[in-house]
Scaffold this motif. Structure first.
Motif, PDB file in Angstrom:
ATOM      1  N   PHE A 139       5.840 -40.403 -16.949  1.00  0.00           N
ATOM      2  CA  PHE A 139       6.650 -39.966 -18.036  1.00  0.00           C
ATOM      3  C   PHE A 139       6.037 -40.924 -19.362  1.00  0.00           C
ATOM      4  CE2 PHE A 139      10.365 -42.173 -15.416  1.00  0.00           C
ATOM      5  CZ  PHE A 139      11.695 -40.152 -16.003  1.00  0.00           C
ATOM      6  N   LEU A 140       5.209 -42.026 -19.959  1.00  0.00           N
ATOM      7  CA  LEU A 140       3.995 -42.472 -20.370  1.00  0.00           C
ATOM      8  C   LEU A 140       3.719 -41.170 -20.592  1.00  0.00           C
ATOM      9  CD1 LEU A 140       2.494 -45.945 -19.559  1.00  0.00           C
ATOM     10  CD2 LEU A 140       3.868 -44.724 -21.176  1.00  0.00           C
ATOM     11  N   ALA A 141       2.338 -40.395 -20.148  1.00  0.00           N
ATOM     12  CA  ALA A 141       2.447 -39.067 -20.213  1.00  0.00           C
ATOM     13  C   ALA A 141       3.058 -38.371 -20.965  1.00  0.00           C
ATOM     14  CB  ALA A 141       2.056 -38.639 -19.295  1.00  0.00           C
ATOM     15  N   GLN A 142       4.310 -37.665 -21.225  1.00  0.00           N
ATOM     16  CA  GLN A 142       5.574 -37.285 -21.199  1.00  0.00           C
ATOM     17  C   GLN A 142       5.815 -37.069 -22.354  1.00  0.00           C
ATOM     18  OE1 GLN A 142       8.855 -36.754 -18.235  1.00  0.00           O
ATOM     19  NE2 GLN A 142       8.104 -35.517 -17.509  1.00  0.00           N
ATOM     20  N   GLY A 143       5.418 -38.920 -22.998  1.00  0.00           N
ATOM     21  CA  GLY A 143       5.691 -38.984 -24.599  1.00  0.00           C
ATOM     22  C   GLY A 143       5.209 -40.016 -25.273  1.00  0.00           C
ATOM     23  N   GLY A 144       3.147 -39.358 -24.763  1.00  0.00           N
ATOM     24  CA  GLY A 144       2.687 -38.989 -25.898  1.00  0.00           C
ATOM     25  C   GLY A 144       1.845 -40.132 -25.458  1.00  0.00           C
ATOM     26  N   TRP A 145       2.026 -41.317 -24.850  1.00  0.00           N
ATOM     27  CA  TRP A 145       0.986 -42.137 -25.001  1.00  0.00           C
ATOM     28  C   TRP A 145       0.361 -41.947 -24.264  1.00  0.00           C
ATOM     29  CZ3 TRP A 145       2.781 -46.331 -27.821  1.00  0.00           C
ATOM     30  CH2 TRP A 145       3.834 -45.838 -27.635  1.00  0.00           C
ATOM     31  N   LEU A 146      -0.388 -41.239 -23.354  1.00  0.00           N
ATOM     32  CA  LEU A 146      -1.608 -41.222 -22.312  1.00  0.00           C
ATOM     33  C   LEU A 146      -2.248 -39.437 -22.912  1.00  0.00           C
ATOM     34  CD1 LEU A 146      -0.598 -41.747 -18.580  1.00  0.00           C
ATOM     35  CD2 LEU A 146      -1.853 -43.541 -20.206  1.00  0.00           C
ATOM     36  N   ALA A 147      -3.092 -40.075 -23.209  1.00  0.00           N
ATOM     37  CA  ALA A 147      -3.518 -38.878 -23.623  1.00  0.00           C
ATOM     38  C   ALA A 147      -5.294 -37.491 -22.266  1.00  0.00           C
ATOM     39  CB  ALA A 147      -5.129 -38.361 -25.051  1.00  0.00           C
ATOM     40  N   ASN A 148      -5.264 -38.613 -22.009  1.00  0.00           N
ATOM     41  CA  ASN A 148      -6.203 -38.062 -20.402  1.00  0.00           C
ATOM     42  C   ASN A 148      -5.524 -39.032 -19.267  1.00  0.00           C
ATOM     43  OD1 ASN A 148      -8.168 -37.579 -22.662  1.00  0.00           O
ATOM     44  ND2 ASN A 148      -8.822 -40.387 -22.816  1.00  0.00           N
ATOM     45  N   TRP A 149      -6.417 -38.038 -17.961  1.00  0.00           N
ATOM     46  CA  TRP A 149      -5.928 -38.411 -16.722  1.00  0.00           C
ATOM     47  C   TRP A 149      -4.397 -37.712 -16.964  1.00  0.00           C
ATOM     48  CZ3 TRP A 149      -8.197 -43.314 -14.610  1.00  0.00           C
ATOM     49  CH2 TRP A 149      -9.733 -43.184 -14.622  1.00  0.00           C
ATOM     50  N   VAL A 150      -3.941 -36.552 -17.192  1.00  0.00           N
ATOM     51  CA  VAL A 150      -3.041 -36.166 -17.178  1.00  0.00           C
ATOM     52  C   VAL A 150      -2.863 -34.643 -16.548  1.00  0.00           C
ATOM     53  CG1 VAL A 150      -1.983 -37.617 -19.081  1.00  0.00           C
ATOM     54  CG2 VAL A 150      -2.908 -35.219 -19.831  1.00  0.00           C
ATOM     55  N   THR A 151      -3.561 -33.949 -16.066  1.00  0.00           N
ATOM     56  CA  THR A 151      -3.640 -32.918 -15.891  1.00  0.00           C
ATOM     57  C   THR A 151      -3.796 -32.862 -14.597  1.00  0.00           C
ATOM     58  OG1 THR A 151      -5.088 -32.063 -17.245  1.00  0.00           O
ATOM     59  CG2 THR A 151      -5.209 -31.242 -15.383  1.00  0.00           C
ATOM     60  N   PRO A 152      -2.999 -31.454 -13.638  1.00  0.00           N
ATOM     61  CA  PRO A 152      -2.475 -32.037 -12.115  1.00  0.00           C
ATOM     62  C   PRO A 152      -3.669 -31.955 -11.150  1.00  0.00           C
ATOM     63  CG  PRO A 152      -0.625 -30.863 -13.176  1.00  0.00           C
ATOM     64  CD  PRO A 152      -1.728 -31.530 -14.301  1.00  0.00           C
ATOM     65  N   LEU A 153      -3.465 -32.486 -10.372  1.00  0.00           N
ATOM     66  CA  LEU A 153      -4.567 -32.505  -9.479  1.00  0.00           C
ATOM     67  C   LEU A 153      -4.997 -31.831  -8.923  1.00  0.00           C
ATOM     68  CD1 LEU A 153      -6.143 -36.269  -9.157  1.00  0.00           C
ATOM     69  CD2 LEU A 153      -7.048 -34.459 -11.468  1.00  0.00           C
ATOM     70  N   TRP A 154      -3.396 -31.021  -8.175  1.00  0.00           N
ATOM     71  CA  TRP A 154      -3.874 -29.947  -6.954  1.00  0.00           C
ATOM     72  C   TRP A 154      -1.854 -30.044  -7.188  1.00  0.00           C
ATOM     73  CZ3 TRP A 154      -5.351 -34.546  -5.511  1.00  0.00           C
ATOM     74  CH2 TRP A 154      -4.079 -35.633  -4.345  1.00  0.00           C
ATOM     75  N   ASN A 155      -1.842 -27.996  -6.503  1.00  0.00           N
ATOM     76  CA  ASN A 155       0.293 -28.588  -6.178  1.00  0.00           C
ATOM     77  C   ASN A 155      -0.038 -28.533  -5.080  1.00  0.00           C
ATOM     78  OD1 ASN A 155       2.803 -27.605  -6.422  1.00  0.00           O
ATOM     79  ND2 ASN A 155       1.869 -26.243  -8.267  1.00  0.00           N
ATOM     80  N   THR A 156       1.244 -29.132  -3.742  1.00  0.00           N
ATOM     81  CA  THR A 156       1.653 -28.660  -2.748  1.00  0.00           C
ATOM     82  C   THR A 156       2.973 -28.196  -3.001  1.00  0.00           C
ATOM     83  OG1 THR A 156       2.533 -30.741  -2.516  1.00  0.00           O
ATOM     84  CG2 THR A 156      -0.532 -30.115  -2.393  1.00  0.00           C
ATOM     85  N   SER A 157       3.508 -27.879  -3.506  1.00  0.00           N
ATOM     86  CA  SER A 157       4.500 -27.126  -3.856  1.00  0.00           C
ATOM     87  C   SER A 157       4.953 -26.661  -2.778  1.00  0.00           C
ATOM     88  CB  SER A 157       5.189 -26.740  -5.227  1.00  0.00           C
ATOM     89  OG  SER A 157       4.465 -27.625  -6.305  1.00  0.00           O
ATOM     90  N   GLY A 158       4.226 -25.756  -2.229  1.00  0.00           N
ATOM     91  CA  GLY A 158       4.531 -24.032  -1.230  1.00  0.00           C
ATOM     92  C   GLY A 158       4.345 -25.010  -0.216  1.00  0.00           C
ATOM     93  N   ILE A 159       3.917 -26.219   0.256  1.00  0.00           N
ATOM     94  CA  ILE A 159       4.195 -27.255   1.177  1.00  0.00           C
ATOM     95  C   ILE A 159       5.400 -27.987   1.523  1.00  0.00           C
ATOM     96  CG2 ILE A 159       2.453 -28.654   3.402  1.00  0.00           C
ATOM     97  CD1 ILE A 159       0.048 -27.875   1.965  1.00  0.00           C
ATOM     98  N   LEU A 160       5.428 -28.445   0.967  1.00  0.00           N
ATOM     99  CA  LEU A 160       6.806 -29.285   0.491  1.00  0.00           C
ATOM    100  C   LEU A 160       7.621 -29.762  -0.714  1.00  0.00           C
ATOM    101  CD1 LEU A 160       8.361 -31.434   1.658  1.00  0.00           C
ATOM    102  CD2 LEU A 160       6.873 -33.564   1.616  1.00  0.00           C
ATOM    103  N   SER A 161       7.403 -28.867  -1.434  1.00  0.00           N
ATOM    104  CA  SER A 161       8.960 -28.461  -3.044  1.00  0.00           C
ATOM    105  C   SER A 161       9.399 -30.358  -3.434  1.00  0.00           C
ATOM    106  CB  SER A 161       9.471 -27.526  -2.848  1.00  0.00           C
ATOM    107  OG  SER A 161      10.153 -28.206  -3.690  1.00  0.00           O
ATOM    108  N   GLU A 162       9.640 -30.721  -3.849  1.00  0.00           N
ATOM    109  CA  GLU A 162      10.625 -31.362  -4.811  1.00  0.00           C
ATOM    110  C   GLU A 162      11.262 -31.157  -4.701  1.00  0.00           C
ATOM    111  OE1 GLU A 162       9.178 -34.222  -7.544  1.00  0.00           O
ATOM    112  OE2 GLU A 162       6.766 -33.557  -7.521  1.00  0.00           O
ATOM    113  N   GLN A 163      11.889 -30.265  -4.422  1.00  0.00           N
ATOM    114  CA  GLN A 163      13.152 -29.865  -4.798  1.00  0.00           C
ATOM    115  C   GLN A 163      14.129 -30.309  -3.769  1.00  0.00           C
ATOM    116  OE1 GLN A 163      14.271 -29.647  -7.920  1.00  0.00           O
ATOM    117  NE2 GLN A 163      12.379 -30.128  -8.474  1.00  0.00           N
TER     118      GLN A 163
END
Length: 279
Positions: free
Chosen positions: A201-225
């Protein structure tokens, strides 16, 4: 729903333990039921007031500040969860003994019945207020619905009430340190997940400029949906695309929880033998 169940279940048991100890210590005392019921009702109404003002505050931040509010609520919830686990680990045994002492003093005439009402009111108000804040944090984290929170909360109330009643009646013998140990582990993971979500949420609100890039994507293994993904997200803080800031917050909360519990355990281990209180 599982997160709501765990939170409400634990808080109901804790409030139920307070009420149960007071009831057991004052068995046979005239009018005790009326005063204890009044204290429970007062605490419940106080928790409802907390819930009302929590919603009013949230309305003030509708719009661009919603992410900031959500992050703030989540972080406060995390702090309270950390404090809550630390306090229960440190004072859980002393709590039962002090409440028994209050009940005995009432029976001996050294305290009025109002003391029982105050003890029960404070217990219900404290646990109810924590439920309000924790559940708002779960709702703010997303990936769940109001109906799921309501259902989980109702099941938690029913389960906690049944366990509290059975403990009071002596029909079951569950060592409380084991019961709360399991729940504390779940609460630790839940707090870690809320901390990670706060970073998002802080990243979405513009409070964080660094360390906000996703490191990996496991949606294909276990989707949050998916259903398993939603369960893992709500209960354990699972994220299919976590950033470094989220992982750092998640890990820090777990470390803090473990360090606090280790410190408390070592403190108990250094207590003189005569000063320890049996469970």
């Amino acid at each position: 729903m599982l997160a709501a169940f765990v939170i409400v279940f634990r808080e109901v048991i804790e409030a139920g333990l307070v009420v149960g100890v007071v009831l057991a210590a004052t068995r046979g005392l005239v009018d005790r039921g009326r005063f204890i019921a009044g204290g429970i009702l007062a605490g419940f109404l106080g928790a409802c007031g907390v819930a009302f003002f929590a919603g009013a505050i949230a309305d003030l931040f509708e719009g661009s500040g919603q992410e900031t509010l959500n992050a703030g609520v989540l972080l406060v919830a995390v702090a309270m969860l950390i404090w809550h686990n630390a306090w229960m680990a440190s004072h859980g045994r002393e709590l039962a003994q002090s409440l028994k002492a209050v009940g005995e003093e009432v029976k001996a005439g050294r305290k009025s019945l109002m003391a029982l009402a105050i003890v029960c009111a404070v217990a219900v108000l404290r646990e109810g207020s924590e439920v309000v804040l924790f559940l708002y944090g779960v709702a703010a984290a997303g990936q769940t619905t109001a109906s799921s929170i309501i259902v989980g909360g109702l099941i938690g109330i029913a389960g906690g009430a049944v366990i509290s009643a059975l403990l009071y009646l002596g029909l079951i013998a569950i060592p409380l340190r084991y019961l709360f140990g399991v729940l504390s582990a779940l609460i630790t993971l839940l707090a870690a997940g809320l901390a990670a979500q706060a970073m998002r949420f802080l990243a979405q609100g513009g409070w964080l400029a660094n360390w906000v890039t996703p490191l990996w994507n496991t949606s294909g293994i276990l989707s949050e949906q998916s259903i398993p993904g939603r369960i893992a997200h709500v209960l354990f803080g699972y994220a299919s695309q976590p950033s470094a800031s989220e992982l750092l917050a998640y890990g820090m909360v777990i470390v803090i929880m473990l360090v606090i519990r280790r410190i408390v355990a070592e403190g108990r281990g250094h207590q003189p033998q005569g000063a320890r209180i049996s469970a």
